[in-house]
Scaffold this active site. Structure first.
Site, PDB file in Angstrom:
ATOM      1  N   SER A 130       0.804  -1.227   0.000  1.00  0.00           N
ATOM      2  CA  SER A 130       0.000   0.000   0.000  1.00  0.00           C
ATOM      3  C   SER A 130       0.838   1.280   0.000  1.00  0.00           C
ATOM      4  O   SER A 130       0.315   2.354  -0.301  1.00  0.00           O
ATOM      5  CB  SER A 130      -0.934   0.016   1.210  1.00  0.00           C
ATOM      6  N   LYS A 174       1.022   4.720   6.827  1.00  0.00           N
ATOM      7  CA  LYS A 174       0.458   5.571   5.779  1.00  0.00           C
ATOM      8  C   LYS A 174       1.162   6.922   5.800  1.00  0.00           C
ATOM      9  O   LYS A 174       1.959   7.228   6.683  1.00  0.00           O
ATOM     10  CB  LYS A 174      -1.049   5.792   5.989  1.00  0.00           C
TER      11      LYS A 174
END
Length: 256
Positions: free
Chosen positions: A70, A141
């Site tokens: 991701s 993230k």
């Protein structure tokens, strides 16, 4: 009689020889207590080193195994990164563009996964040393919006906008759009808007807009900032920063 006398005379002289032989055999018996002490010291030293590493990982610098794609191309599957847990300890807060590890309980994960307590403890210890995948509630993230920011997707050129300014995200995975999902949100104070660099494979704040918390991650859930790559050796070094958010106006300034 003479023969017996001779035997009697020789018997005392033979005793020292036998005693010497027995003494010689006795001195070659291994000292098992010394071996036990050596093993005991080795085990104690190993335990002390493990405890020291766990404490260092808990409060200063934690290895973190990247479990998914991701965050590609910035971070790849199998990378071991070093998370700086002191980055936000002394009054500093996460900034736009920071890559952080955080606990997604209550934001990305609505319920804590159940499991065996002992297994969870062992796995947690291994994960804190970078030897196992992190807990299911831990995520990595990039911070895109901080408290008060208005984050919009997308402008006429398909770019993300923060506080009225378009952002050229040079760190995105080649071929990815900033977002396939349109949104226009204001980040509440004390929270963060998080997105992965591989937008096509990242489940991030966008995926939780309709859930409790709206995909916003509380600042106090941030575990630390990813500052270095520790493995593989070919990628060893500090994590490259981004200038994508340079010039973004403070929250509210875009509204006059």
């Amino acid at each position: 009689m003479d023969t017996e006398a001779q035997h009697m005379e020789r018997d005392p002289s033979s005793a020292p020889a036998d005693g010497a032989e027995e003494g010689s055999r006795f001195t070659h018996v291994p000292d098992r207590s010394a071996d036990s002490m050596s093993w005991g010291r080795a085990v104690s030293l190993g335990m002390l080193c493990t405890v020291a590493l766990l404490l260092f990982s808990a409060f200063v610098l934690q290895p973190f195994l990247i479990p998914s794609g991701s965050m590609e191309p910035t971070l790849k599957v199998g990378d071991r990164v070093l998370v700086n847990k002191l980055a936000y300890r002394f009054g500093s807060e996460p900034q736009r563009g920071d890559v952080v590890v955080f606990d997604g309980t209550g934001s990305f994960v609505q319920e804590t996964p159940e499991g065996d307590a002992v297994t969870a403890l062992l796995r947690g210890a291994a994960a804190s040393l970078g030897l196992a995948e992190p807990a299911e509630t831990d995520f990595v993230k990039r911070v895109v919006g901080v408290g008060g920011d208005r984050v919009v997707c997308c402008d006429e050129r398909g770019r993300l906008g923060v506080n009225g300014r378009s952002v050229d995200e040079e760190y995105l995975h080649p071929g990815d759009k900033p977002s396939e999902v349109a949104f226009d949100i204001v980040v509440p104070d004390g929270t963060l808007w998080m997105m992965g660099d591989h937008r096509g494979k990242s489940r991030d704040s966008r995926d939780h807009l309709g859930q409790p918390g709206g995909g916003m991650v509380p600042v106090d859930r941030v575990i630390g900032r990813v500052d270095w790559l520790g493995w593989p050796l070919g990628r060893l070094g500090s994590l490259e920063g981004t200038g994508a958010f340079t010039g973004i106006r403070p929250p509210g300034a875009s509204h006059g």
